[in-house]
Design a protein around this motif. Structure first.
Motif, PDB file in Angstrom:
ATOM      1  N   GLU A 103     -54.877  36.194 -20.917  1.00 25.43           N
ATOM      2  CA  GLU A 103     -54.251  37.186 -20.044  1.00 25.43           C
ATOM      3  C   GLU A 103     -53.605  36.520 -18.826  1.00 25.43           C
ATOM      4  O   GLU A 103     -52.531  36.922 -18.380  1.00 25.43           O
ATOM      5  CB  GLU A 103     -55.281  38.225 -19.586  1.00 25.43           C
ATOM      6  N   TYR A 104     -54.270  35.491 -18.297  1.00 21.23           N
ATOM      7  CA  TYR A 104     -53.741  34.774 -17.136  1.00 21.23           C
ATOM      8  C   TYR A 104     -52.416  34.088 -17.484  1.00 21.23           C
ATOM      9  O   TYR A 104     -51.455  34.132 -16.705  1.00 21.23           O
ATOM     10  CB  TYR A 104     -54.755  33.738 -16.649  1.00 21.23           C
ATOM     11  N   ASP A 105     -52.367  33.487 -18.671  1.00 22.08           N
ATOM     12  CA  ASP A 105     -51.132  32.839 -19.119  1.00 22.08           C
ATOM     13  C   ASP A 105     -50.015  33.868 -19.270  1.00 22.08           C
ATOM     14  O   ASP A 105     -48.873  33.620 -18.851  1.00 22.08           O
ATOM     15  CB  ASP A 105     -51.373  32.126 -20.446  1.00 22.08           C
ATOM     16  N   HIS A 106     -50.335  35.022 -19.836  1.00 26.54           N
ATOM     17  CA  HIS A 106     -49.321  36.066 -19.985  1.00 26.54           C
ATOM     18  C   HIS A 106     -48.841  36.575 -18.634  1.00 26.54           C
ATOM     19  O   HIS A 106     -47.645  36.844 -18.455  1.00 26.54           O
ATOM     20  CB  HIS A 106     -49.879  37.234 -20.813  1.00 26.54           C
ATOM     21  N   PRO A 111     -44.736  37.831 -18.877  1.00 25.25           N
ATOM     22  CA  PRO A 111     -45.087  39.117 -18.264  1.00 25.25           C
ATOM     23  C   PRO A 111     -44.876  40.329 -19.168  1.00 25.25           C
ATOM     24  O   PRO A 111     -45.551  41.344 -19.013  1.00 25.25           O
ATOM     25  CB  PRO A 111     -44.193  39.181 -17.021  1.00 25.25           C
ATOM     26  N   GLU A 112     -43.970  40.201 -20.137  1.00 24.67           N
ATOM     27  CA  GLU A 112     -43.742  41.306 -21.062  1.00 24.67           C
ATOM     28  C   GLU A 112     -44.940  41.518 -21.994  1.00 24.67           C
ATOM     29  O   GLU A 112     -45.094  42.596 -22.590  1.00 24.67           O
ATOM     30  CB  GLU A 112     -42.465  41.075 -21.877  1.00 24.67           C
ATOM     31  N   ARG A 113     -45.811  40.524 -22.116  1.00 21.64           N
ATOM     32  CA  ARG A 113     -46.990  40.620 -22.983  1.00 21.64           C
ATOM     33  C   ARG A 113     -48.277  40.846 -22.194  1.00 21.64           C
ATOM     34  O   ARG A 113     -49.346  41.036 -22.790  1.00 21.64           O
ATOM     35  CB  ARG A 113     -47.129  39.326 -23.806  1.00 21.64           C
ATOM     36  N   TYR A 114     -48.186  40.848 -20.877  1.00 23.41           N
ATOM     37  CA  TYR A 114     -49.393  40.947 -20.036  1.00 23.41           C
ATOM     38  C   TYR A 114     -50.065  42.306 -20.163  1.00 23.41           C
ATOM     39  O   TYR A 114     -49.415  43.346 -20.073  1.00 23.41           O
ATOM     40  CB  TYR A 114     -49.023  40.687 -18.571  1.00 23.41           C
ATOM     41  N   TYR A 115     -51.379  42.278 -20.376  1.00 24.26           N
ATOM     42  CA  TYR A 115     -52.193  43.499 -20.392  1.00 24.26           C
ATOM     43  C   TYR A 115     -53.535  43.175 -19.754  1.00 24.26           C
ATOM     44  O   TYR A 115     -54.128  42.123 -20.036  1.00 24.26           O
ATOM     45  CB  TYR A 115     -52.399  43.996 -21.820  1.00 24.26           C
ATOM     46  N   ASP A 117     -57.149  45.097 -19.062  1.00 19.75           N
ATOM     47  CA  ASP A 117     -57.955  46.289 -19.301  1.00 19.75           C
ATOM     48  C   ASP A 117     -58.426  46.897 -17.976  1.00 19.75           C
ATOM     49  O   ASP A 117     -59.061  46.223 -17.161  1.00 19.75           O
ATOM     50  CB  ASP A 117     -59.168  45.916 -20.164  1.00 19.75           C
ATOM     51  N   GLY A 118     -58.079  48.147 -17.750  1.00 19.99           N
ATOM     52  CA  GLY A 118     -58.458  48.818 -16.510  1.00 19.99           C
ATOM     53  C   GLY A 118     -57.444  48.655 -15.397  1.00 19.99           C
ATOM     54  O   GLY A 118     -57.611  49.217 -14.312  1.00 19.99           O
ATOM     55  N   GLY A 119     -56.380  47.895 -15.638  1.00 19.41           N
ATOM     56  CA  GLY A 119     -55.361  47.675 -14.623  1.00 19.41           C
ATOM     57  C   GLY A 119     -53.997  48.177 -15.068  1.00 19.41           C
ATOM     58  O   GLY A 119     -53.877  48.940 -16.026  1.00 19.41           O
ATOM     59  N   GLU A 120     -52.964  47.731 -14.359  1.00 21.83           N
ATOM     60  CA  GLU A 120     -51.588  48.112 -14.661  1.00 21.83           C
ATOM     61  C   GLU A 120     -50.854  46.979 -15.363  1.00 21.83           C
ATOM     62  O   GLU A 120     -51.175  45.802 -15.177  1.00 21.83           O
ATOM     63  CB  GLU A 120     -50.820  48.430 -13.366  1.00 21.83           C
ATOM     64  N   THR A 121     -49.836  47.329 -16.103  1.00 18.20           N
ATOM     65  CA  THR A 121     -48.885  46.347 -16.610  1.00 18.20           C
ATOM     66  C   THR A 121     -47.730  46.240 -15.624  1.00 18.20           C
ATOM     67  O   THR A 121     -47.594  47.064 -14.711  1.00 18.20           O
ATOM     68  CB  THR A 121     -48.334  46.769 -17.978  1.00 18.20           C
ATOM     69  N   PHE A 122     -46.875  45.249 -15.819  1.00 22.88           N
ATOM     70  CA  PHE A 122     -45.690  45.138 -14.966  1.00 22.88           C
ATOM     71  C   PHE A 122     -44.748  46.317 -15.193  1.00 22.88           C
ATOM     72  O   PHE A 122     -44.075  46.773 -14.264  1.00 22.88           O
ATOM     73  CB  PHE A 122     -44.977  43.814 -15.224  1.00 22.88           C
ATOM     74  N   THR A 123     -44.724  46.826 -16.414  1.00 19.73           N
ATOM     75  CA  THR A 123     -43.912  48.015 -16.697  1.00 19.73           C
ATOM     76  C   THR A 123     -44.404  49.206 -15.887  1.00 19.73           C
ATOM     77  O   THR A 123     -43.597  49.989 -15.368  1.00 19.73           O
ATOM     78  CB  THR A 123     -43.949  48.349 -18.198  1.00 19.73           C
ATOM     79  N   ASP A 124     -45.717  49.341 -15.758  1.00 13.00           N
ATOM     80  CA  ASP A 124     -46.276  50.428 -14.948  1.00 13.00           C
ATOM     81  C   ASP A 124     -45.782  50.341 -13.509  1.00 13.00           C
ATOM     82  O   ASP A 124     -45.407  51.353 -12.900  1.00 13.00           O
ATOM     83  CB  ASP A 124     -47.810  50.372 -14.947  1.00 13.00           C
ATOM     84  N   ASN A 167     -39.273  39.890 -19.140  1.00 11.53           N
ATOM     85  CA  ASN A 167     -39.695  38.495 -19.291  1.00 11.53           C
ATOM     86  C   ASN A 167     -39.166  37.608 -18.166  1.00 11.53           C
ATOM     87  O   ASN A 167     -39.623  36.478 -17.994  1.00 11.53           O
ATOM     88  CB  ASN A 167     -39.272  37.936 -20.660  1.00 11.53           C
ATOM     89  N   ASN A 168     -38.218  38.136 -17.361  1.00 11.59           N
ATOM     90  CA  ASN A 168     -37.716  37.386 -16.203  1.00 11.59           C
ATOM     91  C   ASN A 168     -38.279  37.917 -14.885  1.00 11.59           C
ATOM     92  O   ASN A 168     -37.711  37.676 -13.819  1.00 11.59           O
ATOM     93  CB  ASN A 168     -36.185  37.464 -16.150  1.00 11.59           C
TER      94      ASN A 168
END
Length: 207
Positions: A103-106, A111-115, A117-124, A167-168
């Motif tokens: 998750e840290y690497d993402h 960032p498009e793959r980051y998730y 659990d219990g938090g937000e994504t960058f899309t959010d 991703n940018n």
């Protein structure tokens, strides 16, 4: 109507110094954080604002009050809060790297793959920032708005205005404490006029 958004990152905090992720948690401004905010206060002393809006987080609201100490009608908006980092909050970068390596690497590199659990994504984050921008464009009568927010939230503003793909997300430089970004909203267009300026930090301190 033309609207100029003066977007400020909160001042340095104790957890910033410790490289500890804050997210929706909070820590106090350091002495440097307070002094930097006062420098920005002086830098913007002759700039009138029609509205001042802060993230509800203490570090942002305290920074806003230091920049505009005489403001009697300061508003807060939860859409300006920092990304919710779930189980990461309160942990150091090193702890997160070892406990959540994928998750840290993402987070930093995909960032498009980051998730989280219990938090937000960058899309959010980008969704709520876009909602905030549209409301300002729709409801505000023009003028200058001072906003105090957070690092990832500012990256979301920049990604939206620059029309970057997810991703940018990290392609722009990360804003330092009390950095100033200026975005102009004019007839449906969004223009980046100033990005992450710390010109005020070069002023001679009198504190």
């Amino acid at each position: 109507m033309m609207i100029d958004l003066y977007i400020v990152r909160h001042g340095q905090t104790t957890w910033n110094v410790q490289k500890r992720m804050q997210g929706r948690l909070d820590s106090a401004l350091t002495k440097k954080g307070v002094e930097d905010a006062k420098r920005l206060r002086d830098y913007l002393a002759t700039t009138p604002f029609d509205e001042v809006i802060s993230s509800p987080s203490g570090r942002a609201y305290t920074t806003a009050k230091l920049i505009r100490p005489n403001e009697t009608n300061m508003k807060t908006d939860p859409r300006l809060m920092e990304i919710h980092l779930g189980k990461w909050q309160g942990k150091t970068d090193d702890e997160i790297y070892h406990e959540f390596p994928s998750e840290y690497d993402h987070y930093w590199n995909a960032p498009e793959r980051y998730y989280n659990d219990g938090g937000e994504t960058f899309t959010d984050v980008m969704t709520r920032v876009e909602d905030f921008l549209q409301e300002i464009e729709r409801m505000h009568g023009g003028g200058r708005v001072l906003m105090v927010t957070h690092g990832v939230t500012i990256m979301a503003f920049l990604s939206i205005v620059k029309k970057h793909s997810l991703n940018n997300f990290w392609s722009a430089p990360i804003s330092e404490g009390t950095s100033l970004t200026l975005i102009r909203l004019d007839k449906g267009e969004r223009k980046l006029l100033v990005e992450a300026s710390v010109e005020h930090l070069s002023l001679v301190s009198v504190y």
